[in-house]
Design a protein around this motif. Sequence first.
Motif, short mmCIF file in Angstrom:
data_model
loop_
_atom_site.label_atom_id
_atom_site.label_comp_id
_atom_site.label_asym_id
_atom_site.label_seq_id
_atom_site.Cartn_x
_atom_site.Cartn_y
_atom_site.Cartn_z
N HIS A 36 0.88 -1.16 0.00
CA HIS A 36 0.00 0.00 0.00
C HIS A 36 0.92 1.21 0.00
O HIS A 36 1.83 1.31 0.82
CB HIS A 36 -0.93 0.02 1.22
CG HIS A 36 -2.10 -0.89 1.08
ND1 HIS A 36 -3.25 -0.54 0.42
CD2 HIS A 36 -2.28 -2.18 1.49
CE1 HIS A 36 -4.11 -1.56 0.43
NE2 HIS A 36 -3.54 -2.56 1.07
N ILE A 39 -2.20 5.17 3.36
CA ILE A 39 -3.60 5.02 3.75
C ILE A 39 -4.15 6.42 4.08
O ILE A 39 -3.67 7.05 5.03
CB ILE A 39 -3.78 4.08 4.96
CG1 ILE A 39 -3.24 2.68 4.65
CG2 ILE A 39 -5.25 4.02 5.37
CD1 ILE A 39 -3.98 1.94 3.54
N ARG A 43 -11.00 7.89 5.43
CA ARG A 43 -11.25 6.70 4.61
C ARG A 43 -12.67 6.21 4.84
O ARG A 43 -13.07 5.96 5.97
CB ARG A 43 -10.24 5.59 4.96
CG ARG A 43 -10.42 4.31 4.15
CD ARG A 43 -9.33 3.30 4.49
NE ARG A 43 -9.30 3.00 5.92
CZ ARG A 43 -10.11 2.11 6.50
NH1 ARG A 43 -11.01 1.47 5.79
NH2 ARG A 43 -10.02 1.88 7.79
N TYR A 47 -12.90 -1.92 5.40
CA TYR A 47 -11.91 -2.99 5.36
C TYR A 47 -12.63 -4.28 4.96
O TYR A 47 -13.62 -4.66 5.58
CB TYR A 47 -11.27 -3.12 6.73
CG TYR A 47 -10.28 -4.25 6.88
CD1 TYR A 47 -9.33 -4.52 5.91
CD2 TYR A 47 -10.27 -5.04 8.04
CE1 TYR A 47 -8.41 -5.54 6.07
CE2 TYR A 47 -9.37 -6.06 8.21
CZ TYR A 47 -8.43 -6.31 7.22
OH TYR A 47 -7.53 -7.33 7.37
N GLU A 52 -11.64 -2.78 12.28
CA GLU A 52 -10.65 -1.75 12.07
C GLU A 52 -9.55 -2.23 11.12
O GLU A 52 -9.20 -3.41 11.11
CB GLU A 52 -10.02 -1.32 13.40
CG GLU A 52 -10.99 -0.61 14.33
CD GLU A 52 -11.50 0.70 13.74
OE1 GLU A 52 -10.68 1.44 13.14
OE2 GLU A 52 -12.70 0.98 13.87
N LEU A 53 -9.01 -1.31 10.37
CA LEU A 53 -7.92 -1.64 9.47
C LEU A 53 -6.65 -1.90 10.28
O LEU A 53 -6.20 -1.03 11.03
CB LEU A 53 -7.68 -0.49 8.48
CG LEU A 53 -6.67 -0.74 7.37
CD1 LEU A 53 -7.17 -1.82 6.42
CD2 LEU A 53 -6.38 0.56 6.61
N TYR A 57 -1.23 -2.31 7.40
CA TYR A 57 -1.60 -1.71 6.12
C TYR A 57 -0.99 -0.31 5.99
O TYR A 57 -0.75 0.15 4.87
CB TYR A 57 -3.12 -1.61 6.00
CG TYR A 57 -3.77 -2.91 5.60
CD1 TYR A 57 -4.17 -3.15 4.28
CD2 TYR A 57 -4.01 -3.92 6.54
CE1 TYR A 57 -4.78 -4.34 3.92
CE2 TYR A 57 -4.62 -5.11 6.18
CZ TYR A 57 -5.00 -5.32 4.86
OH TYR A 57 -5.59 -6.50 4.51
N ASN A 118 -9.27 -0.02 -1.66
CA ASN A 118 -9.29 1.26 -0.95
C ASN A 118 -9.49 2.40 -1.96
O ASN A 118 -8.55 2.87 -2.60
CB ASN A 118 -7.99 1.44 -0.17
CG ASN A 118 -8.05 2.61 0.78
OD1 ASN A 118 -8.71 3.61 0.52
ND2 ASN A 118 -7.34 2.50 1.90
#
Length: 274
Positions: A36, A39, A43, A47, A52-53, A57, A118
């Motif tokens: 990635h 991020i 956002r 996910y 939660e992400l 990441y 994403n």
Amino acid sequence: MKFGVSTFITDQGIRPAPLGAALEERAFDSLFIAEHSHIPVKRESPYPRGGELPEMYYRTLDPFVALAVIATVTERLLLGTGIALIPQRDPFHTAKEVATLDLVSGGRAVLGVGVGWNREEMRDHGADPRTRGRLTDERLGAILRLWTAEKAEFHGDFVDFDPAFAWPKPVQRPHPPIYVGGGEGGFHRVARFGDAWLANDTTPEKLSASLEKLHSVAGRQVPVTVYGVPHDAAQVEGYIALGVERVLFNLPTLPERDALTHLDWLADLAGRYR
């Protein structure tokens, strides 16, 4: 059955060189690493696995720099992206990065690709999430031309360039294998570009239901590598029964000592089926 590892290499976990050496010492055949670029703080894209992400990441190393480091301390390990986010990648740079990795590793590069999830991350790269599939297909087509043609050119809706020289060419012929990630919606991409399907977030039961459609869409038998497999003997045996070519055990992002202990655990499971 072949056994490899998939993981997120970050600034908080084991470094690339000791990871690569440890994988080869334990007879794993491959490493596939995620990417990635960033991020976005704001956002809205959920996910895919819910909740939660995870922090990994946010902190991935550049995959081609990390894999190049690993190439210098290994001799047999296949070096793959799992996955490179093609809508966010310039095709000229990506073609050169993969070809360079293939050259310095002596022909061990694998380009695992996908369209990504994403949307905010894509938009920051100037990619429209609504057309990311078409964009991915054109960029893959352009990368193949850059790898295989002495004077490469490509003319599409999203990628357009006149004849150009692009070196180095990959060591592998006709080009490094392309492993196409994603679900059934991407089977047309597997058919067109894929040397294998890189299946993710699946179980043997789910995979079994998809394989007939995959082979029907592709018009051929497509090798399957399964990404992110847990330490679970029953799942491994299920994949063996389905004729899967390779499983990639999930290695959590851990400090070096803990990562090596986890690899010992995974290698013990893989050894039961070699």
